[in-house]
Design an enzyme around this catalytic site. Sequence first.
Site, mmCIF file in Angstrom:
data_model
loop_
_atom_site.group_PDB
_atom_site.id
_atom_site.type_symbol
_atom_site.label_atom_id
_atom_site.label_comp_id
_atom_site.label_asym_id
_atom_site.label_seq_id
_atom_site.Cartn_x
_atom_site.Cartn_y
_atom_site.Cartn_z
ATOM 1 N N GLY B 50 0.915 -1.129 0.000
ATOM 2 C CA GLY B 50 0.000 0.000 0.000
ATOM 3 C C GLY B 50 0.942 1.163 0.000
ATOM 4 O O GLY B 50 2.103 0.999 0.293
ATOM 5 N N CYS B 51 0.474 2.345 -0.324
ATOM 6 C CA CYS B 51 1.401 3.458 -0.444
ATOM 7 C C CYS B 51 1.920 3.872 0.930
ATOM 8 O O CYS B 51 3.067 4.191 1.109
ATOM 9 C CB CYS B 51 0.714 4.615 -1.129
ATOM 10 S SG CYS B 51 1.726 6.056 -1.311
ATOM 11 N N GLN B 52 1.050 3.840 1.932
ATOM 12 C CA GLN B 52 1.440 4.398 3.224
ATOM 13 C C GLN B 52 1.743 3.345 4.278
ATOM 14 O O GLN B 52 2.741 3.427 4.959
ATOM 15 C CB GLN B 52 0.339 5.323 3.736
ATOM 16 C CG GLN B 52 0.153 6.499 2.815
ATOM 17 C CD GLN B 52 -0.344 7.723 3.560
ATOM 18 O OE1 GLN B 52 -0.303 7.799 4.775
ATOM 19 N NE2 GLN B 52 -0.818 8.696 2.826
#
Lengths: 417, 144
Positions: B50-52
């Site tokens: 996931g990006c974060q």
Amino acid sequence: MPDSLTIAEGRKLDIQKIRKDFPILETTVYGHPLVYLDNAATTQKPKAVLKAMDDYYVTINSNVHRGVHHLSQVATDAYEAGRKKIAAYINSRHTHEVIFTRGTTESINLVAACFGKKFLAAGDYILVSAMEHHSNIVPWQMIAEEKAAKVRVIPIDEKGELILDNLEKLLEGVKIVAFNYVSNALGTINPAKTIIDAAHRQGIPVLLDAAQAVQHLTVDVQDLDVDFLAFSSHKLYGPTGLGVLYGKEEWLNKLPPYQGGGEMIKTVSFEKTTYNDLPYKFEAGTPDMAGAIGLGAAIDYVQQLGIEQIHAAEHELMVYALDTLAGIDGLRLIGATDARHRAGVVSFLVGNIHPFDLGELLDKQGIAVRTGHHCAQPIMDRYCIPGTVRASMAVYTTPEEIDRLAAGIRKAAKLLG
Amino acid sequence: MTIQEQQDEIIADFEYFSDWMDKYEHIIQLGKELPLIDAQYKTEEHLIRGCQSQVWLHADYRDGKLFFTADSDAVITKGLISLVIKVLSGHTPKEISDAEIRFIDAIGLSSHLSPTRSNGLLSMVKQIKMYAVAYQAKSQIAQQ
Ligand SMILES: Cc1ncc(COP(=O)(O)O)c(C=O)c1O
């Protein structure tokens, strides 16, 4: 350490009155009055900007520079008046040194592509800093790859400030320097003039990414003697979709055009096309008329308050914010602790809490912050962190909102700790 | 309990919370009940980007059913994946691939499934479904 920036004294801004100019600040989020602290991503727009754009569409919408008819003339005048206001705001010598683009990103891409095409050769260096936004890294990497040139990086220290001791050496073999005036991830104000002077002593031009500077500080392109300067309207209380590239006339004349199309030409035949004069040479196609007019209105608004007064008020708020946040258990501020070295942004972590978790719980308390790497991944790598929570301020931000942020962090930390 | 019943139970549980912070407190608590992924599987290979926040997921196939273990570096994500696993783990590949995940929406957390949120939850649900489809195909081939 930034170049000597003076904090203005005198007339104080009436922030409560200013807030009334921004209708969106009345919004309620999850039952709480909105605390908007994501201004580095984009600022809100005052009514004067919304009205100017509405008026444009209601009364004078027409394509510019083309029609012989009345409306086209009025629209062209209004559009060009926007350009004049921008030129005056950054104190450029000539109005035609102001080019309209889609944003900071496009402004930088334009310079990287056009400068690179003409002036970069194999083995040349482009000097950027370790605290750049991706949009001031990737365009240079792309042209470097094409030209077999290389990107070199000015390192940063633990306090989030550029290490310039070896600047002369870093400049060796460099054809252009590109760095940000104010870092969007850390808020650091960089010593722009010092770097520009050092580069000029070796005859190297400089592009300054002022996306996070023009809304907080006086930016004077002649005083800085900068060769190119880029910023976005939407971070300066203006509409989205519009950006500015300032370039010294001599440099803009030396660069080849960026995109081809209408507006940027003088004559076209299949044998030979001649290009238009500045600024139109770099403005292919129908421009963003309403945007230019909106940005003009935003600049009027800022100048009416006074950018020095804005800087003074925001500085005072920054002192308060740093002080308030320092009182939170386990809060680790990323970057400079001295408010004079910062503009607009505080980036932090709390204990071992993931920035995403903290951001989520702040959101549910009506507090809008940004979490993550803020499009500046190399900085996060420098600090060995996955990202930060970033609270960023604007002229309408109040100490009470900073208190809400602090209380919100404490409440979230209790749940997450 | 079937996938449907499990989802209904979660939805009923969450109806009890009117305040967002209470809801999150419960989610964070649920994260502590997550069947944790064995340390040996906490590798690049099991990482769902996931990006974060990062999510690690492992699937075990036993007696015709899929069992999942996972972990995340963000505690809210961990709570959410704990819920997803509670719903989907211990069912047959067919049941899992046919399942419609509606509880996340129903408890008011649909924004967590938006691709722009990039907290790993959406990718995790997709990954679980992919495992299910893959094992379903495998068992069909085995039966032929
Ligand atoms: C320092 C800096 N440079 C460049 C950009 C890119 O601006 P835009 O997305 O408006 O082109 C930003 C925006 O976040 C920024 O903060």
